[in-house]
Design a protein around this motif. Sequence first.
Motif, mmCIF file in Angstrom:
data_model
loop_
_atom_site.group_PDB
_atom_site.id
_atom_site.type_symbol
_atom_site.label_atom_id
_atom_site.label_comp_id
_atom_site.label_asym_id
_atom_site.label_seq_id
_atom_site.Cartn_x
_atom_site.Cartn_y
_atom_site.Cartn_z
ATOM 1 N N SER A 1 2.749 13.112 3.518
ATOM 2 C CA SER A 1 1.714 13.025 4.542
ATOM 3 C C SER A 1 1.683 14.293 5.390
ATOM 4 N N VAL A 2 0.587 14.426 6.136
ATOM 5 C CA VAL A 2 0.348 15.661 6.893
ATOM 6 C C VAL A 2 1.320 15.837 8.046
ATOM 7 N N ALA A 3 2.060 14.774 8.402
ATOM 8 C CA ALA A 3 3.051 14.922 9.475
ATOM 9 C C ALA A 3 4.117 15.945 9.107
ATOM 10 N N ALA A 4 4.312 16.193 7.815
ATOM 11 C CA ALA A 4 5.291 17.193 7.380
ATOM 12 C C ALA A 4 4.927 18.581 7.896
ATOM 13 N N GLU A 5 3.640 18.866 8.013
ATOM 14 C CA GLU A 5 3.224 20.181 8.501
ATOM 15 C C GLU A 5 3.604 20.356 9.970
ATOM 16 N N ARG A 6 3.492 19.275 10.758
ATOM 17 C CA ARG A 6 3.855 19.363 12.174
ATOM 18 C C ARG A 6 5.365 19.464 12.363
ATOM 19 N N ILE A 7 6.121 18.749 11.533
ATOM 20 C CA ILE A 7 7.572 18.699 11.729
ATOM 21 C C ILE A 7 8.276 19.883 11.064
ATOM 22 N N TYR A 8 7.937 20.165 9.815
ATOM 23 C CA TYR A 8 8.599 21.233 9.069
ATOM 24 C C TYR A 8 7.962 22.601 9.301
ATOM 25 N N GLY A 9 6.723 22.612 9.772
ATOM 26 C CA GLY A 9 6.041 23.888 9.942
ATOM 27 C C GLY A 9 5.653 24.527 8.619
ATOM 28 N N LEU A 10 5.489 23.702 7.581
ATOM 29 C CA LEU A 10 5.146 24.177 6.246
ATOM 30 C C LEU A 10 3.984 23.349 5.706
ATOM 31 N N PRO A 11 3.130 23.923 4.856
ATOM 32 C CA PRO A 11 2.027 23.152 4.267
ATOM 33 C C PRO A 11 2.551 22.025 3.383
ATOM 34 N N CYS A 12 1.826 20.912 3.365
ATOM 35 C CA CYS A 12 2.224 19.773 2.529
ATOM 36 C C CYS A 12 2.253 20.158 1.050
ATOM 37 N N GLN A 13 1.312 20.978 0.636
ATOM 38 C CA GLN A 13 1.226 21.349 -0.776
ATOM 39 C C GLN A 13 2.457 22.106 -1.231
ATOM 40 N N SER A 14 3.112 22.822 -0.307
ATOM 41 C CA SER A 14 4.298 23.585 -0.699
ATOM 42 C C SER A 14 5.430 22.667 -1.140
ATOM 43 N N PHE A 15 5.526 21.452 -0.571
ATOM 44 C CA PHE A 15 6.549 20.500 -1.002
ATOM 45 C C PHE A 15 6.226 19.935 -2.383
ATOM 46 N N ILE A 16 4.938 19.811 -2.703
ATOM 47 C CA ILE A 16 4.537 19.319 -4.017
ATOM 48 C C ILE A 16 4.752 20.387 -5.083
ATOM 49 N N ASP A 17 4.515 21.641 -4.714
ATOM 50 C CA ASP A 17 4.654 22.735 -5.685
ATOM 51 C C ASP A 17 6.111 23.139 -5.901
ATOM 52 N N ASP A 18 6.966 22.936 -4.900
ATOM 53 C CA ASP A 18 8.357 23.398 -4.986
ATOM 54 C C ASP A 18 9.285 22.235 -4.646
ATOM 55 N N ASN A 19 9.940 21.667 -5.662
ATOM 56 C CA ASN A 19 10.820 20.514 -5.436
ATOM 57 C C ASN A 19 12.063 20.862 -4.629
ATOM 58 N N SER A 20 12.504 22.112 -4.678
ATOM 59 C CA SER A 20 13.732 22.503 -3.978
ATOM 60 C C SER A 20 13.491 22.862 -2.516
ATOM 61 N N LEU A 21 12.232 22.852 -2.073
ATOM 62 C CA LEU A 21 11.932 23.258 -0.697
ATOM 63 C C LEU A 21 12.571 22.316 0.309
ATOM 64 N N TRP A 22 12.595 21.020 -0.001
ATOM 65 C CA TRP A 22 13.193 20.051 0.929
ATOM 66 C C TRP A 22 14.662 20.384 1.173
ATOM 67 N N LEU A 23 15.417 20.664 0.105
ATOM 68 C CA LEU A 23 16.840 20.945 0.251
ATOM 69 C C LEU A 23 17.066 22.277 0.965
ATOM 70 N N ARG A 24 16.225 23.260 0.690
ATOM 71 C CA ARG A 24 16.381 24.573 1.329
ATOM 72 C C ARG A 24 16.054 24.522 2.818
ATOM 73 N N SER A 25 15.258 23.526 3.226
ATOM 74 C CA SER A 25 14.892 23.416 4.641
ATOM 75 C C SER A 25 15.995 22.783 5.478
ATOM 76 N N ILE A 26 16.970 22.127 4.847
ATOM 77 C CA ILE A 26 18.052 21.472 5.579
ATOM 78 C C ILE A 26 19.022 22.513 6.127
ATOM 79 N N HIS A 27 19.538 22.245 7.298
ATOM 80 C CA HIS A 27 20.535 23.128 7.916
ATOM 81 C C HIS A 27 21.742 23.259 6.979
#
Length: 248
Positions: free
Chosen positions: A117-143
Amino acid sequence: MPRSSLLSALRIALTYLVVAALWIVLSDRAVEWLFADPHQQNLMQTWKGWFFVAVTAGLLFCLIRSALRRLEREILEQQRLASRLEANNEVQRHLLAALDNIVWLFDLTQQKMLFISVAAERIYGLPCQSFIDDNSLWLRSIHPEDVVLAETKQQLMQSQGWGEVEYRIVRPDGQQRWIRDRTQMLFDAAGNAVSLIGIATDITDQRQHAEHIHRLSNYDNLTGLPNRMMLEGLMYSALTAARRDGKR
């Protein structure tokens, strides 16, 4: 072609074949019985043929008109269903857009994010489509300090079918946010895990508020040193441990 439609067409064809065969046999005998003159018989055979053509054309017209009307009704019904489905999807999109939480769906068979959902753009500061295109983006965003915790919780979740984990993320601008991620595994009719659905909540304000209360309760406002309440808490923990272990 659906099996029911094929059977209906076959029944109509067989019925027409039987009626046509009976008409040919019985009409020929009727003509021979009613008319003895060969000229009249030939004339009646001609009229009989035209009559059969006319009746057949009328039947074909009725059948085709009935089929076209039924097809038209089915098309209109499909259009109505498609319109209702599109309206429901539009409502769901608006509802998801209004949520502060992130709703996401991950396909385990394709190993691909299907929806976020679009809330990811507000929280992560990244486009939603980038999470769909790159599966490893979620893990790379973690501290970096929370990656092991998140991976461990994810493995535990896969074994028990659900899970919850809190971790920090680092936005592209360097800002850190706290996330509480609740995940549920979905199964097919055969009991195989097919996808993951989750709700991620930004709990940064809650964390900061709790930390602020903890600091006010356990540290001196002026010096920033631990106060008496923290000392009493530490002493109580130490005495409890000593009694349990039989030590001084």
